[in-house]
Each structure stands twice: as structure tokens, then as C-alpha cells.
Design an enzyme around this catalytic site. Structure first.
Site, mmCIF file in Angstrom:
data_model
loop_
_atom_site.group_PDB
_atom_site.id
_atom_site.type_symbol
_atom_site.label_atom_id
_atom_site.label_comp_id
_atom_site.label_asym_id
_atom_site.label_seq_id
_atom_site.Cartn_x
_atom_site.Cartn_y
_atom_site.Cartn_z
ATOM 1 N N ASP A 46 0.868 -1.176 0.000
ATOM 2 C CA ASP A 46 0.000 0.000 0.000
ATOM 3 C C ASP A 46 0.909 1.231 0.000
ATOM 4 O O ASP A 46 2.122 1.127 0.224
ATOM 5 C CB ASP A 46 -0.880 -0.009 1.266
ATOM 6 C CG ASP A 46 -1.756 1.235 1.372
ATOM 7 O OD1 ASP A 46 -2.373 1.627 0.365
ATOM 8 O OD2 ASP A 46 -1.823 1.843 2.465
ATOM 9 N N SER A 47 0.299 2.382 -0.194
ATOM 10 C CA SER A 47 1.061 3.623 -0.096
ATOM 11 C C SER A 47 1.637 3.797 1.313
ATOM 12 O O SER A 47 2.571 4.577 1.501
ATOM 13 C CB SER A 47 0.146 4.809 -0.392
ATOM 14 O OG SER A 47 -0.864 4.886 0.595
ATOM 15 N N TYR A 56 -0.693 8.475 -1.862
ATOM 16 C CA TYR A 56 -0.795 8.353 -3.314
ATOM 17 C C TYR A 56 -2.013 9.119 -3.837
ATOM 18 O O TYR A 56 -2.086 9.465 -5.008
ATOM 19 C CB TYR A 56 -0.994 6.891 -3.721
ATOM 20 C CG TYR A 56 0.201 5.969 -3.623
ATOM 21 C CD1 TYR A 56 1.480 6.428 -3.293
ATOM 22 C CD2 TYR A 56 0.041 4.606 -3.889
ATOM 23 C CE1 TYR A 56 2.555 5.541 -3.227
ATOM 24 C CE2 TYR A 56 1.113 3.725 -3.840
ATOM 25 C CZ TYR A 56 2.361 4.189 -3.497
ATOM 26 O OH TYR A 56 3.416 3.302 -3.441
ATOM 27 N N GLY A 57 -2.981 9.309 -2.958
ATOM 28 C CA GLY A 57 -4.316 9.759 -3.383
ATOM 29 C C GLY A 57 -4.371 11.121 -4.032
ATOM 30 O O GLY A 57 -5.334 11.461 -4.705
ATOM 31 N N CYS A 102 -4.444 -1.254 -2.014
ATOM 32 C CA CYS A 102 -4.623 0.191 -2.099
ATOM 33 C C CYS A 102 -5.570 0.474 -3.254
ATOM 34 O O CYS A 102 -5.295 0.077 -4.399
ATOM 35 C CB CYS A 102 -3.255 0.837 -2.347
ATOM 36 S SG CYS A 102 -3.320 2.605 -2.660
ATOM 37 N N ASN A 103 -6.666 1.116 -2.953
ATOM 38 C CA ASN A 103 -7.651 1.431 -4.007
ATOM 39 C C ASN A 103 -7.044 2.361 -5.052
ATOM 40 O O ASN A 103 -7.271 2.214 -6.251
ATOM 41 C CB ASN A 103 -8.874 2.104 -3.395
ATOM 42 C CG ASN A 103 -9.668 1.181 -2.500
ATOM 43 O OD1 ASN A 103 -10.658 0.600 -2.918
ATOM 44 N ND2 ASN A 103 -9.241 1.027 -1.260
ATOM 45 N N THR A 104 -6.281 3.341 -4.578
ATOM 46 C CA THR A 104 -5.716 4.347 -5.476
ATOM 47 C C THR A 104 -4.707 3.703 -6.432
ATOM 48 O O THR A 104 -4.730 3.970 -7.642
ATOM 49 C CB THR A 104 -5.019 5.448 -4.653
ATOM 50 O OG1 THR A 104 -5.865 5.800 -3.552
ATOM 51 C CG2 THR A 104 -4.746 6.669 -5.489
ATOM 52 N N GLU A 153 -1.717 8.007 8.772
ATOM 53 C CA GLU A 153 -0.308 7.583 8.751
ATOM 54 C C GLU A 153 0.424 7.952 10.047
ATOM 55 O O GLU A 153 1.433 7.349 10.390
ATOM 56 C CB GLU A 153 0.435 8.236 7.575
ATOM 57 C CG GLU A 153 0.132 7.636 6.212
ATOM 58 C CD GLU A 153 0.787 6.283 6.008
ATOM 59 O OE1 GLU A 153 1.999 6.169 6.172
ATOM 60 O OE2 GLU A 153 0.053 5.327 5.714
ATOM 61 N N CYS A 191 -10.958 3.393 0.713
ATOM 62 C CA CYS A 191 -9.501 3.541 0.870
ATOM 63 C C CYS A 191 -9.116 2.622 2.019
ATOM 64 O O CYS A 191 -9.807 2.592 3.053
ATOM 65 C CB CYS A 191 -9.152 4.989 1.199
ATOM 66 S SG CYS A 191 -7.453 5.221 1.790
ATOM 67 N N THR A 192 -8.037 1.868 1.852
ATOM 68 C CA THR A 192 -7.699 0.857 2.861
ATOM 69 C C THR A 192 -7.223 1.462 4.183
ATOM 70 O O THR A 192 -7.151 0.756 5.187
ATOM 71 C CB THR A 192 -6.641 -0.121 2.308
ATOM 72 O OG1 THR A 192 -5.514 0.641 1.819
ATOM 73 C CG2 THR A 192 -7.205 -0.960 1.182
ATOM 74 N N HIS A 193 -6.919 2.738 4.187
ATOM 75 C CA HIS A 193 -6.606 3.397 5.462
ATOM 76 C C HIS A 193 -7.865 3.561 6.334
ATOM 77 O O HIS A 193 -7.771 3.564 7.563
ATOM 78 C CB HIS A 193 -6.032 4.796 5.229
ATOM 79 C CG HIS A 193 -4.576 4.829 4.837
ATOM 80 N ND1 HIS A 193 -4.125 4.448 3.603
ATOM 81 C CD2 HIS A 193 -3.482 5.230 5.533
ATOM 82 C CE1 HIS A 193 -2.798 4.611 3.549
ATOM 83 N NE2 HIS A 193 -2.391 5.088 4.711
HETATM 84 N N1 DGL Z 1 -4.696 3.331 1.197
HETATM 85 C C1 DGL Z 1 -4.798 3.863 -0.111
HETATM 86 C C2 DGL Z 1 -6.113 3.562 -0.792
HETATM 87 O O1 DGL Z 1 -6.673 2.566 -0.529
HETATM 88 C C3 DGL Z 1 -4.242 5.173 -0.469
HETATM 89 C C4 DGL Z 1 -4.219 6.290 0.453
HETATM 90 C C5 DGL Z 1 -3.290 7.336 -0.058
HETATM 91 O O2 DGL Z 1 -2.104 7.049 -0.134
HETATM 92 O O3 DGL Z 1 -3.752 8.423 -0.437
HETATM 93 O O4 DGL Z 1 -6.586 4.295 -1.604
#
Ligand code: DGL
Length: 293
Positions: free
Chosen positions: A30-31, A62-63, A93-95, A172, A204-206
Site C-alpha cells: 500500500d502507499s 498516493y491519493g 490500495c484502491n488508489t 499515517e 480507501c484501505t486506510h
Molecule cells: N490506502 C490507499 C487507498 O486505498 C491510499 C491512500 C493514499 O495514499 O492516499 O486508496
């Protein structure tokens, strides 16, 4: 003389219940820390798999980055994981999935690469009033993949999208309930409340790590959809089928030997001590993180 051989169990018939990840080497990334929500679910489904997790925290979030930046990071991380001998990659990570999973699949056509996407389909099915909110990064929401997802699975409901810039970055930090986080989450929930959604997707996985904050901002009656368990089940199915094929071709012994001791290893492009602490606090996982090199 030919001695009769007692028929043993057919190894290709390994069932979902009996396969716990034997021989699998799965790379997850993931990011940053968000993919730990997916790692946690995979650990539950495949306790005997070897798992390697990369948090790209020095390059997160990453978003709010463009697709070229994300694709380049996915390339670096995938090469690193392949050098660790992984036989499956989960883009947790979705992004990153939206920006680059198609590039990775083209690059490694024989490698199972599992991506994640916002759970629009289950949310539309669960929603009673057919008003669904999707919370995700700006990158995920503006991607072609997401537009396609809405066209395919979002037609039976009103879909209210809400970008959450800054939220992954705040998570984070490693604290899951701070006044700043609550203020961000409350703000991002306003439009969903105005639209009277009864179901909200954490895209988003966060975000699953702050699901209680979303629940309290949206109200107890709103269903929160998180796909980490579904992704873990999909990963388990993919590994089980691969394992059955290897057993069938009598390669399982070497695959199991290759997999080494069952463990979870962590790497980060950021601060290894921070990842070590967060994994212990969020997942009860004792693993000393290394630096992504
Ligand atoms: N956890 C990531 C996701 O699922 C990205 C969050 C990020 O880095 O902006 O989209």
C-alpha cells in the site's frame, strides 16, 4: 508384481476450509499503513502463508498524486516483492489499483495480482433507501476504473462520492482517535448526511482503521462497507487453486520448501520503527520492520 496402492485423498480437491495458505508466498503493499487492514484479513484467512508487506510511507499519500507517479512506485515495490520470492501480489490500495493494476498485470501476465476497489456493488445491494456514499481518495474517485465501477454497479442507487484529501496522511501518524482526525471525518461526512445515505463505502484501505469515527459521524443506523475481508477471501481462493495445481503436478513439496517458515515480514520506505509499532498496536503483530531498499 504390482502392489495395489491405497487411494489417498485427491490433493487437487483441497477445500476452502482445509487450505490455510500452505506453501503460499504473498506480497501485499500500500502507499503506507492502510493496507495493514487487508493484511490483517489475509492473516486470518491464510494463517499458514508467508506474507510480506510493504508500506510506501515515504511516498504516501498516493491519493493526491498523478497516475505516472503511482505506477512508478508500484513498479519499484513489485520488483522488490518478486525478489523476495512472492508468488502472488495484493495491491492493498484502491488508489494504486485504479492507477496501475492493469500495468502490473500486463508486465507480469503469469502472476496472480489482486487489486482492491470500493465496495459499490455490495453497498448497493445492502442499501434499503438506495442512497449510497463512497469515501475515497481524490485519485480513486477521478479514475476511469471508478467511473466504470459506477456505470457497472452503481445504476440502481444514488451514489454520493466524497473525496477525503488529507485523511490517509493523518492516519499515517499512527493515532486513530485525535481531535484533528475527528474534525476531518466529520467534515467528510457532511454531504453524505445531507444526502441521507443509509450505506457508506470505505473506499480507501486506510479508512477501516477509523471506522468507529465514521460510524459516530454518520450515525449508528448507517451501514459501513469495508472490502478487506472479501479481498482476503479472493486471495485465499486464488492461492488455494494455485496450490492444488502444484500438488497435482507434484510440485507442492518444492513450493512448500520455498515458502520457508510461516511468518509475516514488513518493510517500509519510511520509518521502520513506526511501522513496527503500528503493526503491534493495530494488528497485535510482532514483526520488526525493515527498510525498503
Ligand atoms: N490506502 C490507499 C487507498 O486505498 C491510499 C491512500 C493514499 O495514499 O492516499 O486508496
Amino acid at each position: 508384481m504390482t502392489l495395489p496402492v491405497a487411494p489417498g485423498p485427491d490433493p487437487s480437491q483441497t477445500t476452502a476450509a482445509s487450505y490455510l495458505g500452505q506453501g503460499a508466498r504473498i506480497g501485499v503493499f500500500d502507499s503506507g499503513l492502510g493496507g495493514l487492514s487487508v493484511l490483517r484479513a489475509i492473516r486470518q484467512h491464510l494463517p499458514q502463508a508467508w506474507l510480506g508487506y510493504v508500506a510506501d510511507s515515504a511516498y504516501a499519500p498516493y491519493g493526491e498524486q498523478d497516475e505516472g507517479y503511482i505506477a512508478a512506485r508500484c513498479d519499484v515495490i513489485s520488483r522488490f516483492l518478486l525478489a523476495q520470492g512472492v508468488d502472488t501480489i495484493v495491491v492493498a490500495c484502491n488508489t494504486a489499483t485504479a492507477a496501475a493494476v492493469h500495468i502490473l498485470r500486463a508486465q507480469y501476465p503469469h502472476l496472480p495480482i489482486i487489486g482492491v476497489e470500493p465496495g459499490v456493488k455490495p453497498a448497493v445491494a445492502l442499501s434499503v433507501n438506495k442512497r449510497v456514499g463512497v469515501l475515497a481518495t481524490p485519485g480513486t474517485l477521478s479514475s476511469d476504473k471508478f467511473k466504470h465501477l459506477i456505470t457497472t454497479h452503481g445504476q440502481q442507487a444514488l451514489i454520493v462520492t466524497q473525496g477525503c484529501p488529507g485523511l490517509a496522511k493523518e492516519i499515517e501518524q499512527g493515532q486513530l482517535d485525535t481531535p484533528r482526525l475527528r474534525a476531518l471525518v466529520d467534515g467528510f461526512c457532511q454531504n453524505l448526511k445531507l444526502a441521507d445515505v443509509d450505506t457508506a463505502v470505505l473506499g480507501c484501505t486506510h479508512y477501516p482503521f477509523v471506522a468507529p469515527l465514521f460510524q459516530s459521524a454518520l450515525g449508528a443506523g448507517v451501514i459501513i462497507v469495508d472490502t478487506s475481508d472479501a479481498v482476503a477471501r479472493h486471495t485465499a481462493d486464488s492461492c488455494r487453486i494455485r496450490h492444488a495445481r502444484l500438488v497435482h503436478h507434484a510440485q507442492a513439496t518444492s513450493a512448500a520448501a520455498l515458502s520457508g517458515p510461516v511468518s509475516t515480514q514488513l518493510w517500509t520506505s519510511g520509518d521502520p520503527e513506526h511501522l513496527t509499532d503500528v503493526a503491534r498496536n493495530w494488528l497485535a503483530l510482532d514483526a520488526h520492520a525493515g527498510l525498503l531498499t
